[in-house]
Write an enzyme that holds these catalytic residues in place. Structure first.
Site, short mmCIF file in Angstrom:
data_model
loop_
_atom_site.label_atom_id
_atom_site.label_comp_id
_atom_site.label_asym_id
_atom_site.label_seq_id
_atom_site.Cartn_x
_atom_site.Cartn_y
_atom_site.Cartn_z
N SER A 136 -12.24 15.92 -3.60
CA SER A 136 -11.72 17.28 -3.70
C SER A 136 -10.48 17.23 -4.59
O SER A 136 -9.54 16.50 -4.29
CB SER A 136 -11.38 17.79 -2.30
OG SER A 136 -10.71 19.01 -2.37
N LYS A 162 -15.31 18.44 -6.31
CA LYS A 162 -15.01 19.79 -5.80
C LYS A 162 -13.68 20.21 -6.38
O LYS A 162 -12.69 19.48 -6.26
CB LYS A 162 -14.94 19.74 -4.27
CG LYS A 162 -14.19 20.87 -3.59
CD LYS A 162 -14.48 20.88 -2.09
CE LYS A 162 -13.25 21.21 -1.26
NZ LYS A 162 -13.54 21.19 0.20
N LEU A 163 -13.68 21.36 -7.03
CA LEU A 163 -12.44 21.89 -7.60
C LEU A 163 -11.87 22.96 -6.69
O LEU A 163 -12.59 23.89 -6.30
CB LEU A 163 -12.70 22.54 -8.96
CG LEU A 163 -13.18 21.66 -10.11
CD1 LEU A 163 -13.35 22.53 -11.36
CD2 LEU A 163 -12.18 20.53 -10.38
N ASP A 190 -13.90 25.47 -4.20
CA ASP A 190 -13.39 25.86 -2.88
C ASP A 190 -12.20 26.79 -3.06
O ASP A 190 -11.19 26.40 -3.65
CB ASP A 190 -12.97 24.60 -2.11
CG ASP A 190 -12.50 24.90 -0.70
OD1 ASP A 190 -12.56 26.08 -0.27
OD2 ASP A 190 -12.07 23.95 -0.01
N ASN A 192 -10.68 28.51 -0.36
CA ASN A 192 -9.84 28.64 0.84
C ASN A 192 -9.39 30.08 1.10
O ASN A 192 -8.20 30.33 1.27
CB ASN A 192 -8.61 27.71 0.76
CG ASN A 192 -8.96 26.25 0.89
OD1 ASN A 192 -8.85 25.48 -0.07
ND2 ASN A 192 -9.41 25.81 2.06
N GLU A 215 -17.23 27.53 -1.86
CA GLU A 215 -16.81 27.39 -0.47
C GLU A 215 -15.75 28.42 -0.11
O GLU A 215 -14.76 28.58 -0.83
CB GLU A 215 -16.26 25.96 -0.30
CG GLU A 215 -15.93 25.59 1.12
CD GLU A 215 -15.42 24.15 1.23
OE1 GLU A 215 -15.48 23.40 0.23
OE2 GLU A 215 -14.96 23.78 2.32
N LYS A 264 -16.35 20.41 10.02
CA LYS A 264 -15.18 19.56 10.27
C LYS A 264 -15.00 19.53 11.78
O LYS A 264 -14.78 20.58 12.39
CB LYS A 264 -13.92 20.16 9.65
CG LYS A 264 -13.86 20.16 8.14
CD LYS A 264 -12.62 20.92 7.68
CE LYS A 264 -12.50 20.92 6.17
NZ LYS A 264 -11.54 21.94 5.71
N GLY A 292 -13.11 17.43 4.91
CA GLY A 292 -12.04 16.48 5.21
C GLY A 292 -10.72 17.20 5.17
O GLY A 292 -10.62 18.31 4.62
O1 NPG Z 1 -10.23 14.78 0.71
O2 NPG Z 1 -9.86 15.07 2.83
C1 NPG Z 1 -9.90 15.46 1.65
C2 NPG Z 1 -9.49 16.87 1.35
C3 NPG Z 1 -10.64 17.79 1.25
O3 NPG Z 1 -10.23 19.85 0.15
C4 NPG Z 1 -10.15 19.21 1.17
N1 NPG Z 1 -9.60 19.69 2.28
O4 NPG Z 1 -9.68 23.19 2.48
O5 NPG Z 1 -11.11 21.70 3.01
C5 NPG Z 1 -9.99 22.02 2.65
C6 NPG Z 1 -8.95 20.96 2.36
C7 NPG Z 1 -7.83 20.84 3.38
C8 NPG Z 1 -6.91 19.82 3.25
C9 NPG Z 1 -7.68 21.71 4.42
C10 NPG Z 1 -5.86 19.67 4.15
C11 NPG Z 1 -6.64 21.57 5.35
C12 NPG Z 1 -5.73 20.53 5.20
#
Ligand code: NPG
Length: 370
Positions: A136, A162-163, A190, A192, A215, A264, A292
């Site tokens: 990511s 993943k961007l 993604d 968010n 996402e 998750k 993750g």
């Molecule tokens: O490589 O673990 C990893 C990060 C993957 O993008 C990632 N996580 O929105 O999914 C998400 C984001 C995240 C990271 C969310 C930290 C919350 C805390």
């Protein structure tokens, strides 16, 4: 099994590279590590919460407080009747706080499985020795820097990129990175929750780049908006923040809000609920993959074990240790031909490095019954 003590370590680990999403930037990962001491031995868990309540309502201080005042006392109260499978029911009277609950469940389950000599993957029903992994990639204002990061990850052999996107850093960025990866390489984005359903025409421009999925484009409670967006885009919608339980999967299925689900365990309150979501998605023909949250080796071990279940057909977000940390809290997870090996040792199958844990711990609680 009986719970004798719980230690909460608040750990601060510097990230090797800043990680920016539409909800903020991190240069350090601060997490709660949970150690459960039982009459059968010790187990470990990691809480997915962050310093700020920006990804979800939970944050480290809330997780610590609910563990100390509400969750851990309930497990002490179970006496000799404790087991990993019993944890979710024992904690059920406490609403929400899913990440805190999951960390405790994993620690108890890990102690139980270590004592029984059974690996977590085997216990969950895993079917793979190694899992495909992606990476990511955070947002940066400089497109050249972004391209440099992606080129590095492609060189290392990651199987999917993943961007992170947000309004103002989306279509052109995706176009440039698609040119870099070439056609056909698995690429996804993604948001968010950074967009609104009124952005549907703009988001539909992503359809030109043959993405695996987009996402969580809209706010977590907007199942209806995601269903409308799904009708207006060809790219499959994947839900992350929206899915906290099997019931949320049912809502998404009923409305047509997504075609793919990110699982998750922290977000859904436990590994066992994560497995139920996996099973429901498999039955409904919805592909799943494992997200993750910048885990240390402790959390990564459980994510990799979960990803070995049959329905996890898309690469996960958990990358190798060196993508996050110069020093991990366990032996490092190493990328081998774009995969991470599923630990086979008892429980999580990794050993916590006591010296590293002590070095990065900034606060600690020791909890005992009574
Ligand atoms: O490589 O673990 C990893 C990060 C993957 O993008 C990632 N996580 O929105 O999914 C998400 C984001 C995240 C990271 C969310 C930290 C919350 C805390």
């Amino acid at each position: 099994m009986r719970l004798l003590a719980v230690d909460l370590h608040r750990v601060r680990l510097p990230l090797v590279r800043p990680f920016r999403t539409s909800f903020g930037e991190q240069t350090v990962r601060e997490v709660l590590v949970v150690r459960a001491t039982t009459d059968l031995g010790d187990g470990w868990g990691e809480c997915a919460a962050d310093v700020d309540p920006h990804y979800s309502p939970e944050f480290n201080d809330s997780a610590r407080l609910v563990l100390v005042d509400h969750l851990v006392p309930r497990l002490f109260g179970a006496g000799d009747d404790l087991s990993g499978a019993a944890v979710a029911d024992l904690l059920e009277p406490v609403k929400g706080h899913r990440m805190a609950k999951e960390a405790l469940e994993v620690a108890v389950l890990d102690a139980e499985l270590r004592a029984a000599g059974v690996s977590l993957a085997e216990h969950l029903g895993g079917v793979r020795d190694a899992v495909d992994v992606g990476v990511s990639v955070g947002i940066t204002d400089n497109p050249t820097v972004l391209a440099g990061w992606v080129a590095e990850y492609l060189d290392e052999g990651y199987r999917r990129i993943k961007l992170k996107i947000e309004p103002g850093a989306d279509i052109e960025r995706v176009a440039a990175i698609r040119e870099l990866t070439g056609d056909g390489f698995p690429l996804q984005v993604d948001a968010n929750t950074a967009y609104r359903v009124t952005d549907a025409d703009h988001l539909a421009r992503l359809d030109d780049y043959d993405l695996l999925l987009v996402e969580q484009p809209l706010p977590e409670d907007d199942f209806v908006g995601h269903a409308e967006l799904a009708r207006r885009m060809q790219t499959p919608i994947c839900l992350d923040e929206s899915i906290e339980s099997v019931a949320h999967v049912e809502t998404a299925l009923a409305l047509g809000s997504c075609g793919i689900v990110n699982i998750k365990p922290g977000r859904v309150g436990g590994l066992l609920e994560a497995r139920r979501i996996h099973d429901r998605c498999v039955a409904a023909d919805l592909p799943v993959w494992c997200g993750g949250m910048l885990e240390t080796g402790i959390g990564r071990a459980s994510l990799v074990a979960l990803s070995s279940l049959p329905g996890f057909t898309l690469p996960g977000d958990s990358s190798a240790s060196d993508r996050y940390y110069a020093t991990d809290l366990t032996e490092p997870f190493v990328l081998e031909d774009g995969r991470l090996r599923v630990p086979t040792g008892p429980g999580l199958g990794v050993e916590v490095d006591g010296e590293a844990l002590a070095r990065f711990t900034v606060a600690q609680d020791h909890l005992t019954p009574g």
